[in-house]
Design an enzyme around this catalytic site. Structure first.
Site, mmCIF file in Angstrom:
data_model
loop_
_atom_site.group_PDB
_atom_site.id
_atom_site.type_symbol
_atom_site.label_atom_id
_atom_site.label_comp_id
_atom_site.label_asym_id
_atom_site.label_seq_id
_atom_site.Cartn_x
_atom_site.Cartn_y
_atom_site.Cartn_z
ATOM 1 N N TYR A 174 -1.485 0.362 10.762
ATOM 2 C CA TYR A 174 -1.777 -0.298 9.476
ATOM 3 C C TYR A 174 -0.572 -0.175 8.545
ATOM 4 O O TYR A 174 -0.111 -1.165 7.961
ATOM 5 C CB TYR A 174 -3.017 0.341 8.834
ATOM 6 C CG TYR A 174 -3.237 -0.063 7.389
ATOM 7 C CD1 TYR A 174 -3.883 -1.247 7.068
ATOM 8 C CD2 TYR A 174 -2.777 0.745 6.333
ATOM 9 C CE1 TYR A 174 -4.079 -1.632 5.750
ATOM 10 C CE2 TYR A 174 -2.965 0.373 5.012
ATOM 11 C CZ TYR A 174 -3.615 -0.813 4.722
ATOM 12 O OH TYR A 174 -3.795 -1.186 3.416
ATOM 13 N N SER A 195 0.811 -1.230 0.000
ATOM 14 C CA SER A 195 0.000 0.000 0.000
ATOM 15 C C SER A 195 0.836 1.267 0.000
ATOM 16 O O SER A 195 1.908 1.322 0.610
ATOM 17 C CB SER A 195 -0.870 -0.010 1.265
ATOM 18 O OG SER A 195 -1.384 1.271 1.532
ATOM 19 N N GLU A 254 0.203 3.608 1.800
ATOM 20 C CA GLU A 254 0.310 4.040 3.206
ATOM 21 C C GLU A 254 1.700 3.769 3.762
ATOM 22 O O GLU A 254 2.079 4.348 4.778
ATOM 23 C CB GLU A 254 -0.739 3.320 4.059
ATOM 24 C CG GLU A 254 -2.128 3.899 3.956
ATOM 25 C CD GLU A 254 -2.237 5.299 4.539
ATOM 26 O OE1 GLU A 254 -1.978 5.466 5.738
ATOM 27 O OE2 GLU A 254 -2.569 6.227 3.793
HETATM 28 P P1 NDP Z 1 -11.556 -4.643 2.057
HETATM 29 O O1 NDP Z 1 -11.513 -4.128 3.451
HETATM 30 O O2 NDP Z 1 -12.711 -4.291 1.173
HETATM 31 O O3 NDP Z 1 -11.465 -6.266 2.101
HETATM 32 C C1 NDP Z 1 -10.634 -6.914 3.030
HETATM 33 C C2 NDP Z 1 -10.838 -8.417 2.902
HETATM 34 O O4 NDP Z 1 -9.987 -9.095 3.844
HETATM 35 C C3 NDP Z 1 -12.263 -8.888 3.203
HETATM 36 O O5 NDP Z 1 -12.598 -9.888 2.281
HETATM 37 C C4 NDP Z 1 -12.119 -9.489 4.597
HETATM 38 O O6 NDP Z 1 -13.061 -10.496 4.882
HETATM 39 C C5 NDP Z 1 -10.736 -10.104 4.496
HETATM 40 N N1 NDP Z 1 -10.147 -10.426 5.803
HETATM 41 C C6 NDP Z 1 -9.835 -9.563 6.783
HETATM 42 N N2 NDP Z 1 -9.301 -10.227 7.813
HETATM 43 C C7 NDP Z 1 -9.259 -11.546 7.488
HETATM 44 C C8 NDP Z 1 -8.831 -12.740 8.140
HETATM 45 N N3 NDP Z 1 -8.314 -12.723 9.369
HETATM 46 N N4 NDP Z 1 -8.934 -13.914 7.504
HETATM 47 C C9 NDP Z 1 -9.472 -13.956 6.278
HETATM 48 N N5 NDP Z 1 -9.918 -12.869 5.597
HETATM 49 C C10 NDP Z 1 -9.807 -11.671 6.203
HETATM 50 O O7 NDP Z 1 -10.188 -4.217 1.361
HETATM 51 P P2 NDP Z 1 -9.871 -3.839 -0.191
HETATM 52 O O8 NDP Z 1 -10.517 -4.817 -1.069
HETATM 53 O O9 NDP Z 1 -10.076 -2.392 -0.382
HETATM 54 O O10 NDP Z 1 -8.278 -4.051 -0.217
HETATM 55 C C11 NDP Z 1 -7.700 -5.324 -0.535
HETATM 56 C C12 NDP Z 1 -6.267 -5.347 -0.027
HETATM 57 O O11 NDP Z 1 -5.516 -4.327 -0.662
HETATM 58 C C13 NDP Z 1 -6.103 -5.120 1.482
HETATM 59 O O12 NDP Z 1 -4.993 -5.889 1.888
HETATM 60 C C14 NDP Z 1 -5.772 -3.643 1.582
HETATM 61 O O13 NDP Z 1 -5.053 -3.374 2.765
HETATM 62 C C15 NDP Z 1 -4.931 -3.459 0.328
HETATM 63 N N6 NDP Z 1 -4.915 -2.143 -0.256
HETATM 64 C C16 NDP Z 1 -6.090 -1.528 -0.587
HETATM 65 C C17 NDP Z 1 -6.087 -0.314 -1.224
HETATM 66 C C18 NDP Z 1 -7.352 0.387 -1.593
HETATM 67 O O14 NDP Z 1 -7.284 1.585 -1.899
HETATM 68 N N7 NDP Z 1 -8.497 -0.291 -1.631
HETATM 69 C C19 NDP Z 1 -4.805 0.355 -1.568
HETATM 70 C C20 NDP Z 1 -3.627 -0.405 -1.200
HETATM 71 C C21 NDP Z 1 -3.689 -1.603 -0.586
HETATM 72 P P3 NDP Z 1 -14.474 -10.190 5.602
HETATM 73 O O15 NDP Z 1 -15.455 -9.894 4.493
HETATM 74 O O16 NDP Z 1 -14.737 -11.457 6.310
HETATM 75 O O17 NDP Z 1 -14.283 -9.009 6.518
HETATM 76 P P1 GDR Z 2 -6.808 5.791 3.507
HETATM 77 O O1 GDR Z 2 -8.335 5.914 3.055
HETATM 78 O O2 GDR Z 2 -6.604 6.044 4.948
HETATM 79 O O3 GDR Z 2 -6.003 6.593 2.542
HETATM 80 O O4 GDR Z 2 -6.546 4.222 3.296
HETATM 81 P P2 GDR Z 2 -9.583 6.699 3.639
HETATM 82 O O5 GDR Z 2 -10.555 6.769 2.538
HETATM 83 O O6 GDR Z 2 -10.052 6.131 4.948
HETATM 84 O O7 GDR Z 2 -8.985 8.164 3.971
HETATM 85 C C1 GDR Z 2 -8.434 9.010 2.975
HETATM 86 C C2 GDR Z 2 -8.176 10.389 3.555
HETATM 87 O O8 GDR Z 2 -9.428 11.049 3.820
HETATM 88 C C3 GDR Z 2 -9.338 11.703 5.065
HETATM 89 N N1 GDR Z 2 -10.673 11.870 5.653
HETATM 90 C C4 GDR Z 2 -11.497 10.871 6.005
HETATM 91 N N2 GDR Z 2 -11.367 9.531 5.903
HETATM 92 C C5 GDR Z 2 -12.403 8.770 6.344
HETATM 93 N N3 GDR Z 2 -12.312 7.439 6.232
HETATM 94 N N4 GDR Z 2 -13.546 9.323 6.898
HETATM 95 C C6 GDR Z 2 -13.696 10.670 7.023
HETATM 96 O O9 GDR Z 2 -14.714 11.153 7.518
HETATM 97 C C7 GDR Z 2 -12.637 11.491 6.553
HETATM 98 N N5 GDR Z 2 -12.451 12.841 6.495
HETATM 99 C C8 GDR Z 2 -11.266 13.053 5.942
HETATM 100 C C9 GDR Z 2 -8.447 10.783 5.904
HETATM 101 O O10 GDR Z 2 -7.940 11.493 7.044
HETATM 102 C C10 GDR Z 2 -7.396 10.406 4.881
HETATM 103 O O11 GDR Z 2 -6.401 11.392 4.836
HETATM 104 C C11 GDR Z 2 -7.044 3.533 2.149
HETATM 105 C C12 GDR Z 2 -7.327 2.071 2.569
HETATM 106 O O12 GDR Z 2 -7.980 1.412 1.493
HETATM 107 C C13 GDR Z 2 -6.048 1.346 2.879
HETATM 108 O O13 GDR Z 2 -6.328 -0.030 3.102
HETATM 109 C C14 GDR Z 2 -5.088 1.493 1.683
HETATM 110 O O14 GDR Z 2 -3.885 0.853 1.952
HETATM 111 C C15 GDR Z 2 -4.846 2.971 1.385
HETATM 112 O O15 GDR Z 2 -6.101 3.574 1.096
HETATM 113 C C16 GDR Z 2 -3.933 3.178 0.188
#
Ligand code: NDP
Ligand code: GDR
Length: 343
Positions: A146, A122, A124
């Site tokens: 995280y 990520s 992050e």
């Molecule tokens: P989501 O939160 O939508 O999905 C997370 C998934 O992980 C769910 O299917 C959840 O299952 C599963 N999970 C969590 N804990 C466990 C566990 N202990 N055992 C088995 N399954 C588990 O995330 P995203 O789809 O957005 O992201 C996918 C991956 O990419 C994550 O690793 C995230 O950190 C990473 N990522 C995401 C980004 C983004 O912008 N979306 C950017 C960069 C990285 P359940 O439904 O049971 O909760």
């Molecule tokens: P992020 O996503 O932390 O970048 O992680 P998020 O959408 O939660 O926050 C993005 C930015 O928005 C600001 N923010 C708020 N965020 C949330 N959630 N709710 C609010 O009300 C709000 N107001 C302002 C946050 O402070 C932050 O700066 C996501 C996740 O998908 C991670 O798993 C992944 O790794 C990174 O993106 C890349």
């Protein structure tokens, strides 16, 4: 070809499953046991995929799953992925998001070392950024439990590749969103809020830091990059990003304008939503992926926000048709209800 996706019930897992099915793969998904099934995002493909129960916390279950499936490709997307929760549950986040990766890699090494492995790293990890834009060579400085856990997952993937010659890659993906995004993440919170306000189910949205900036792309594009990484001759790590940053303020403006409202009338800034340590600005340089993987994003920021607003408008209309009662009159620009917005 057989692909196994951990985190198949999440946003990315569901888009990746759609994509791999279209490519002709047999798709297996790892799900953890819960008292109530939460398979909404994969309901449309439930008859075309095979679900296997296992948990990132349980090494034996991961080995059993790999013995059963023997996948050609493994996409490790499961994680505790919501940054704010990582401060209230730092140890569990480390277990899922950090140590969970080495549990998967150990299981791969012991059971199916020829499988190709993708790790969901990520942006992050860049946190308090050392340079702008960020590339594969930018040093990490994570700013949340995280982010710290993801750095462990990233380097253990690199280490298993170098120690055991596994085909293990790490995609450093910047934020990517979609109508399937969890509702606590900022884009979906805003587009869901816009729809509820427009259709009379809510009066305002409470936000945290509206000055933070992110490089937001479309999840459907990003899962294709994951697949391309596993089709290369040699394993390598790639940054995936659009190369354009936008603030949360811009997100609010574009989303509210889509339904002809002014965001300043409806947004309340709540200091309780400010994070203990913030990542102020992320901007990715994905030149390497564009050159080597021939990948590029196809959806602009405005298109993405419009797509999400429209999907939420449609969903909230259905909720209303099924009995959700508007408690206030639908919002119009002339009848804006003043929120207390920082300028
Ligand atoms: P989501 O939160 O939508 O999905 C997370 C998934 O992980 C769910 O299917 C959840 O299952 C599963 N999970 C969590 N804990 C466990 C566990 N202990 N055992 C088995 N399954 C588990 O995330 P995203 O789809 O957005 O992201 C996918 C991956 O990419 C994550 O690793 C995230 O950190 C990473 N990522 C995401 C980004 C983004 O912008 N979306 C950017 C960069 C990285 P359940 O439904 O049971 O909760
Ligand atoms: P992020 O996503 O932390 O970048 O992680 P998020 O959408 O939660 O926050 C993005 C930015 O928005 C600001 N923010 C708020 N965020 C949330 N959630 N709710 C609010 O009300 C709000 N107001 C302002 C946050 O402070 C932050 O700066 C996501 C996740 O998908 C991670 O798993 C992944 O790794 C990174 O993106 C890349």
């Amino acid at each position: 070809m057989k692909a196994l996706i951990t985190g198949i019930t999440g946003q990315d897992g569901s888009y990746l499953a759609d994509f791999l099915l279209d490519q002709g793969y047999q798709v297996y998904g790892m799900v953890r046991r819960a008292s109530t099934e939460n398979f909404d995002r994969i309901a449309h493909i439930k008859n075309r995929i095979t679900l296997v129960q296992a948990d990132l916390l349980d090494e034996l279950s991961l080995m059993g799953m790999l013995e059963q499936v023997r996948p050609d490709e493994i996409y490790n997307l499961a994680a505790m992925s919501f940054v704010p929760t990582s401060w209230s549950q730092p140890i569990l986040t480390g277990e899922f998001t950090g140590i969970g990766v080495v549990r998967m890699l150990e299981a791969v090494r012991r059971v199916c070392p020829k499988s190709r492995f993708y790790q969901a790293s990520s942006s992050e990890m860049f946190g308090k950024v050392r340079e702008v834009p960020q590339t594969e060579l930018t040093p990490f400085y994570p700013r949340s439990p995280y982010g710290v856990s993801k750095v462990y997952g990233h380097y253990i993937t690199v280490n298993y590749r170098e120690s055991y010659n596994l085909f293990a890659v790490s995609g450093i993906l910047f934020n990517h969103e979609s109508p399937r995004r969890g509702r606590e993440f900022v884009t979906r919170k805003v587009t869901d809020g816009v729809a509820r306000i427009k259709l009379g189910l809510a009066r305002s949205i409470s936000m945290g830091n509206i000055d933070s900036q992110r490089d937001w792309g479309f999840a459907g594009d990003y899962v294709q990059a994951m697949w391309r990484m596993l089709q290369q001759k040699t394993p390598d790590d790639f940054v995936i990003a659009t190369g354009k940053a936008h603030s949360v303020r811009e997100l609010l403006r574009v989303a509210f304008e889509r339904v002809d409202l002014d965001w300043k009338d409806y947004v309340v800034v709540d200091p309780k939503l400010i994070r203990p340590a913030e990542v102020d600005q992320l901007l990715g340089d994905s030149s390497k992926a564009r050159r080597v993987l021939k990948w590029k994003p196809s959806v602009t920021f405005e298109q993405l926000v419009h797509m999400m607003v429209e999907a939420d408008m449609e969903r909230v209309r259905q909720e209303i048709a099924q009995g959700a009662l508007p408690d206030i009159r639908p919002a119009t620009r002339s009848a804006g209800r003043k929120g207390k917005t920082s300028k």
